[in-house]
Design a protein around this motif. Sequence first.
Motif, PDB file in Angstrom:
ATOM      1  N   PHE A 128       0.815  -1.204   0.000  1.00 50.22           N
ATOM      2  CA  PHE A 128       0.000   0.000   0.000  1.00 50.22           C
ATOM      3  C   PHE A 128       0.855   1.262   0.000  1.00 50.22           C
ATOM      4  CE2 PHE A 128       0.541  -1.180   4.468  1.00 50.22           C
ATOM      5  CZ  PHE A 128       0.983  -0.001   5.029  1.00 50.22           C
ATOM      6  N   SER A 129       2.181   1.101   0.066  1.00 48.53           N
ATOM      7  CA  SER A 129       3.090   2.245   0.026  1.00 48.53           C
ATOM      8  C   SER A 129       4.396   1.832  -0.633  1.00 48.53           C
ATOM      9  CB  SER A 129       3.359   2.775   1.443  1.00 48.53           C
ATOM     10  OG  SER A 129       4.090   1.819   2.193  1.00 48.53           O
ATOM     11  N   CYS A 130       5.209   2.833  -0.949  1.00 52.28           N
ATOM     12  CA  CYS A 130       6.510   2.558  -1.563  1.00 52.28           C
ATOM     13  C   CYS A 130       7.532   2.274  -0.464  1.00 52.28           C
ATOM     14  CB  CYS A 130       6.966   3.764  -2.382  1.00 52.28           C
ATOM     15  SG  CYS A 130       5.932   4.108  -3.818  1.00 52.28           S
ATOM     16  N   GLU A 131       8.126   1.088  -0.502  1.00 52.77           N
ATOM     17  CA  GLU A 131       9.167   0.711   0.441  1.00 52.77           C
ATOM     18  C   GLU A 131      10.345   0.148  -0.330  1.00 52.77           C
ATOM     19  OE1 GLU A 131       8.051  -1.723   3.704  1.00 52.77           O
ATOM     20  OE2 GLU A 131       6.332  -0.499   4.280  1.00 52.77           O
ATOM     21  N   LEU A 132      11.527   0.319   0.220  1.00 49.26           N
ATOM     22  CA  LEU A 132      12.739  -0.097  -0.476  1.00 49.26           C
ATOM     23  C   LEU A 132      12.743  -1.574  -0.869  1.00 49.26           C
ATOM     24  CD1 LEU A 132      15.424   1.940   1.484  1.00 49.26           C
ATOM     25  CD2 LEU A 132      14.822   2.198  -0.919  1.00 49.26           C
TER      26      LEU A 132
END
Length: 312
Positions: free
Chosen positions: A175-179
């Motif tokens: 649901f979000s941008c993560e590395l």
Amino acid sequence: MDNQTIVTEFILLGLSSNPKLQILLFVMFLLIYLITLFGNLAIIVVIRVDPHLHTPMYFLLSYLSSLDIALSSVTVPKMLQNFLLEKKAVSIHGCFTQVFFVVCFSVGEGLLLSVMAYDWYIAICHPLHYTVMMNKQVCSQLICGALVTGFLYALLNTILLTTLKFCGPKVIHHFSCELPQLFKISCSNTFPNQMVIFTLGSFLGMGALFLTLASYIRIIFAVLKISSTEGKHKAFSTCLSHVTVVVLYYGTILFRYLKPTSKDSQDQEMAPSVVYFILTPMLNPIIYSLRNKEVKKGLLNMVSRASESNSE
């Protein structure tokens, strides 16, 4: 040359693809987000307006609440927006920006928790020197150090991220941008990036955790030397709220990044992120207000004054 299209946006699949469930999730997480904003803002305001709370401990707590608001606001509004949209897209620049602020606030919060543990250590183990060792200037310097370190580490992460190419799948199962998710879909060799980030991240994370644990080990030994049972109970009770927050912070991070990964673990990977980005910022002010008599008293006084002014 490779006949590959450079990706300019990503698709965030989110928590569910079921339209009816998305509406339910939107309402639930919107409520949680509003509680997060209200709870942390209440902590910040009551600390600012109540003279009894103008001490280093509560000064640090107000910054923790500020970081909780910031961290939650980086991810939750976009997630809420995507619940209502058919195309759940985010530009590559927007994704990198989100990564920058997530890393910045996350590292800053971890270092701030170690500063708060050090504050408790000085208060309990060196009470006579507390006002000298933890004056306002020292607190400001420690907070600035935590935030600047988080900023520089996030900047390094983002610079390394911009060196990668994304030319294959543009779907992020999150649901979000993560590395970790971005590394999975990059068509570049991410090993150098991961090694640099892992090395420095481990140094910062384990360093902050070591300082936190060292402070509490010293606190435990000091409290055990207190002769009265009431004194021991009061000292342990005072630290319990902070210990709970520390366990929530490091527990979710360790579970997220140290557990074995598999192709069928997308939901398992999102669970700790939900706890870290959404639930923990909501729970922190509740934990502190319920366990801390001074904060509860300040909140009640603020509500009482507000009621009196409205009735006039």
